[in-house]
Write a protein that holds these residues in place. Structure first.
Motif, mmCIF file in Angstrom:
data_model
loop_
_atom_site.group_PDB
_atom_site.id
_atom_site.type_symbol
_atom_site.label_atom_id
_atom_site.label_comp_id
_atom_site.label_asym_id
_atom_site.label_seq_id
_atom_site.Cartn_x
_atom_site.Cartn_y
_atom_site.Cartn_z
ATOM 1 N N GLY A 116 11.160 29.316 35.740
ATOM 2 C CA GLY A 116 11.694 28.451 36.782
ATOM 3 C C GLY A 116 12.695 27.420 36.324
ATOM 4 O O GLY A 116 13.121 26.580 37.121
ATOM 5 N N LYS A 117 13.110 27.461 35.060
ATOM 6 C CA LYS A 117 14.071 26.501 34.537
ATOM 7 C C LYS A 117 15.317 27.221 34.037
ATOM 8 O O LYS A 117 15.241 28.305 33.471
ATOM 9 N N MET A 118 16.460 26.587 34.242
ATOM 10 C CA MET A 118 17.705 27.135 33.742
ATOM 11 C C MET A 118 17.799 26.861 32.243
ATOM 12 O O MET A 118 17.441 25.794 31.777
ATOM 13 N N ALA A 119 18.285 27.864 31.517
ATOM 14 C CA ALA A 119 18.441 27.726 30.072
ATOM 15 C C ALA A 119 19.688 28.494 29.661
ATOM 16 O O ALA A 119 20.316 29.191 30.467
ATOM 17 N N SER A 120 20.052 28.372 28.385
ATOM 18 C CA SER A 120 21.276 29.024 27.921
ATOM 19 C C SER A 120 21.128 29.462 26.474
ATOM 20 O O SER A 120 20.268 28.978 25.734
ATOM 21 N N ALA A 121 21.991 30.410 26.097
ATOM 22 C CA ALA A 121 22.060 30.895 24.720
ATOM 23 C C ALA A 121 23.530 31.024 24.359
ATOM 24 O O ALA A 121 24.387 31.134 25.250
#
Length: 267
Positions: free
Chosen positions: A259-264
């Motif tokens: 439910g959380k936005m994340a990035s790589a």
């Protein structure tokens, strides 16, 4: 994400390794992301992982030939503690890292007893399931100062010439309490504002490297920074990655986990 293959050897990757062993227990979002990242990379001759789950007073390097696994999580099913990833260590690479840090005036330490924590074996079991690539793990410094971690990265930049894949294994959102409460509109807005700042900081080619480095050094001043990272340890592997790469990321990948936005990021 595009499926183009064989980014230049010696790639640098910052990824979110997931909640404990969840990616290995059927968390499809992480499985797809991590496997697709692996498909874009040339096969490395060795792998260095900077894990958010190891902090020491000085940079410390695993130097054993056959490190055991450290199941550094709790409250998961029995099979979580039976995961195997028998990748060999690399005393040779560990010594090279130690010498590169020393050449830059950074006092480091070799540890031939320490094993691989889940910041290493969870993503690598998905990326390289054969477990046949030598691996070394590098600790964070427990002062958690961003400048120190960028400096460590800069000292290790020559590893890219040796076809060593460097992985910063953390999580671009790491407020554990917020994973287990209903998400509000305000919380989503804070999460997204930090993610957009981080994506712009890491991948905007219009920034000078001086500007990019200053942003990362002062990350705590970014929008909602301390909401997303009450403590810095899951972000700082990115600082080491940036120090090694010294330029804008080639790819910024956005996704949603728990439910959380994340990035790589891939350099």
């Amino acid at each position: 994400m595009n499926s183009e293959s064989n980014i230049l050897p010696g790639s640098v990757v910052y990824l979110s390794h997931g909640g404990g062993p969840l990616p290995l227990l059927g968390d499809k979002g992480h499985q797809i992301l991590i496997r697709e990242i692996a498909q874009t990379l040339a096969k490395p001759s060795a792998i260095l992982v900077i894990s958010a789950h190891w902090e020491e007073g000085k940079p410390t390097i695993t130097s054993g030939a056959s490190p055991a696994l450290i199941y550094d999580y709790y409250g998961f099913p029995k099979e979580s503690y039976e995961i195997e990833y028998p990748a060999p260590g690399s005393p040779e690479l560990a010594n090279r890292i130690f010498n590169l840090l020393g050449r830059a005036g950074i006092e480091a330490k070799l540890d031939d007893q320490r094993g691989f924590d889940h910041g290493l074996f969870v993503p690598l079991k998905l990326m390289y399931p054969e477990a046949n690539i030598p691996c070394v793990q590098l600790s964070l410094i427990n002062s958690l100062q961003p400048e120190e971690h960028i400096r460590i990265g800069k000292a290790l930049a020559d590893l890219r010439k040796d076809n060593v894949l460097v992985i910063g294994s953390g999580f671009s959102f790491h407020n554990l309490k917020e994973f287990f409460v209903p998400s509000t509109k305000a919380a989503r807005a804070m999460n997204e504002s930090f993610e957009q700042w981080l994506i712009d900081t890491c991948s905007n080619s219009q920034l000078t490297e001086e500007q990019r480095e200053q942003r990362l050094k002062n990350w705590a001043s970014a929008p909602a920074a301390r909401y997303c990272h009450p403590r810095a340890e899951h972000l700082l592997p990115l600082h080491v990655c940036y120090g090694i790469a010294g330029t804008a990321a080639k790819k910024a990948l956005e996704f949603e986990i728990m439910g959380k936005m994340a990035s790589a990021y891939i350099w």
